[in-house]
Design a protein around this motif. Structure first.
Motif, short mmCIF file in Angstrom:
data_model
loop_
_atom_site.label_atom_id
_atom_site.label_comp_id
_atom_site.label_asym_id
_atom_site.label_seq_id
_atom_site.Cartn_x
_atom_site.Cartn_y
_atom_site.Cartn_z
N VAL A 1 0.84 -1.20 0.00
CA VAL A 1 0.00 0.00 0.00
C VAL A 1 0.87 1.25 0.00
O VAL A 1 0.60 2.22 -0.73
CB VAL A 1 -0.96 0.00 1.21
N ALA A 2 1.93 1.24 0.80
CA ALA A 2 2.84 2.38 0.85
C ALA A 2 3.46 2.64 -0.52
O ALA A 2 3.56 3.79 -0.98
CB ALA A 2 3.93 2.15 1.89
N MET B 1 -3.42 0.12 7.20
CA MET B 1 -3.26 1.47 6.69
C MET B 1 -2.36 2.30 7.61
O MET B 1 -1.52 3.08 7.14
CB MET B 1 -4.62 2.15 6.53
N ASN B 2 -2.52 2.12 8.92
CA ASN B 2 -1.67 2.85 9.86
C ASN B 2 -0.20 2.50 9.63
O ASN B 2 0.67 3.37 9.68
CB ASN B 2 -2.06 2.51 11.30
N ILE C 1 5.19 3.97 7.38
CA ILE C 1 6.31 3.78 6.45
C ILE C 1 6.54 5.07 5.66
O ILE C 1 7.68 5.54 5.51
CB ILE C 1 6.03 2.60 5.50
N LEU C 2 5.46 5.66 5.17
CA LEU C 2 5.59 6.87 4.36
C LEU C 2 6.02 8.08 5.20
O LEU C 2 6.76 8.93 4.72
CB LEU C 2 4.27 7.16 3.64
N ARG C 3 5.55 8.13 6.45
CA ARG C 3 5.98 9.23 7.33
C ARG C 3 7.46 9.13 7.64
O ARG C 3 8.17 10.14 7.68
CB ARG C 3 5.16 9.23 8.63
N VAL D 1 0.18 13.20 8.40
CA VAL D 1 -1.23 12.95 8.71
C VAL D 1 -1.69 14.02 9.69
O VAL D 1 -1.13 14.16 10.78
CB VAL D 1 -1.42 11.54 9.31
N LYS D 2 -2.72 14.77 9.29
CA LYS D 2 -3.25 15.85 10.12
C LYS D 2 -4.62 15.47 10.64
O LYS D 2 -5.49 15.01 9.87
CB LYS D 2 -3.36 17.14 9.31
#
Length: 238
Positions: free
Chosen positions: A20-21, A56-57, A62-64, A71-72
């Motif tokens: 997903v990432a 998803m978390n 991974i992307l963060r 993520v806001k």
């Protein structure tokens, strides 16, 4: 007689979160998204990819960690682009970088100027070992092209040009060139051949073969023509 060698372990498969990432990164790159652009709500992404909230978390974590998204929370929150990796198009190859403090286009432009300078000196100073080093790198470029390995193709390309630089015997500039190549090589996050562009890929191989031939045969006319063709390759995409 029974062999005692251990069986080879299968290559680890990417987790669903990693998949997903990767797909979200591909979307950011395909959309040429800028910092601050909204990727979507977390709930929207869960529904789109048909995954659990925990998956998803993990994908967003991974992307963060790669500084690609943030993520806001809140009514106007969601997932936003933080710092999309730069992209450069080199002939038939798209290249992405991460962790560079300098725009990769600037590094490639600096490399491009040096690539135009070194061959003239190399034509006068290259020895048989230098020519062999260039030809071996070109062979690796051909092999990488045959198996559609864009990263290996790019690495071999830089090794070939580094061999030309070293053949020039201009040691101060060779040191600068080596630094540029090291920075570019160490920060590539992804490279891929552009689909359907086999013609430009073959042309690129031909140009580099002619460049080596011009240096080997001390052919100034071929060298001038080849350098003009070589300089047409780099295009900024992002």
């Amino acid at each position: 007689m029974t062999s005692t060698e251990p069986a080879a372990e299968p290559a680890p498969r990417a987790s669903r979160a990693q998949q997903v990432a990767a797909e979200l990164e591909a979307q950011i790159l395909a959309d040429r998204a800028s910092t601050g652009d909204r990727v979507g709500l977390r709930t929207e992404l869960i529904a789109r990819f048909a995954v659990s909230p925990s998956v998803m978390n993990e994908a967003l974590r991974i992307l963060r960690e790669r500084n690609l998204v943030e993520v806001k929370p809140g009514p106007n929150g969601g997932v936003f682009v933080a710092n999309p990796p730069p992209q450069v198009r080199l002939g038939a190859i798209d290249v992405w970088y991460q962790g560079l403090t300098v725009d990769p286009v600037q590094l490639f432009e600096a490399r491009q100027y040096l690539d135009a300078l070194f061959p003239t000196a190399a034509m006068q100073r290259a020895n048989p070992d230098d020519i062999r080093a260039m030809e071996w790198a070109l062979d690796d470029m051909r092999a990488a092209s045959g198996r559609d390995d864009a990263r290996a193709f790019l690495d071999a390309n830089m090794r070939m040009h580094l061999a030309i630089a070293r053949a020039s015997r201009i040691e101060v500039l060779v040191g600068m060139y080596q630094t540029i190549v090291t920075m570019l090589t160490a920060t590539i996050s992804r490279a891929r051949f552009i689909e359907g562009l086999t013609g430009p890929r073959a042309h690129n191989l031909e140009v580099h073969a002619n460049l080596i031939a011009a240096i080997r045969d001390q052919d100034t006319v071929l060298l001038e023509k080849t350098l003009a063709q070589h300089n047409e390759d780099m295009v900024r995409v992002r």
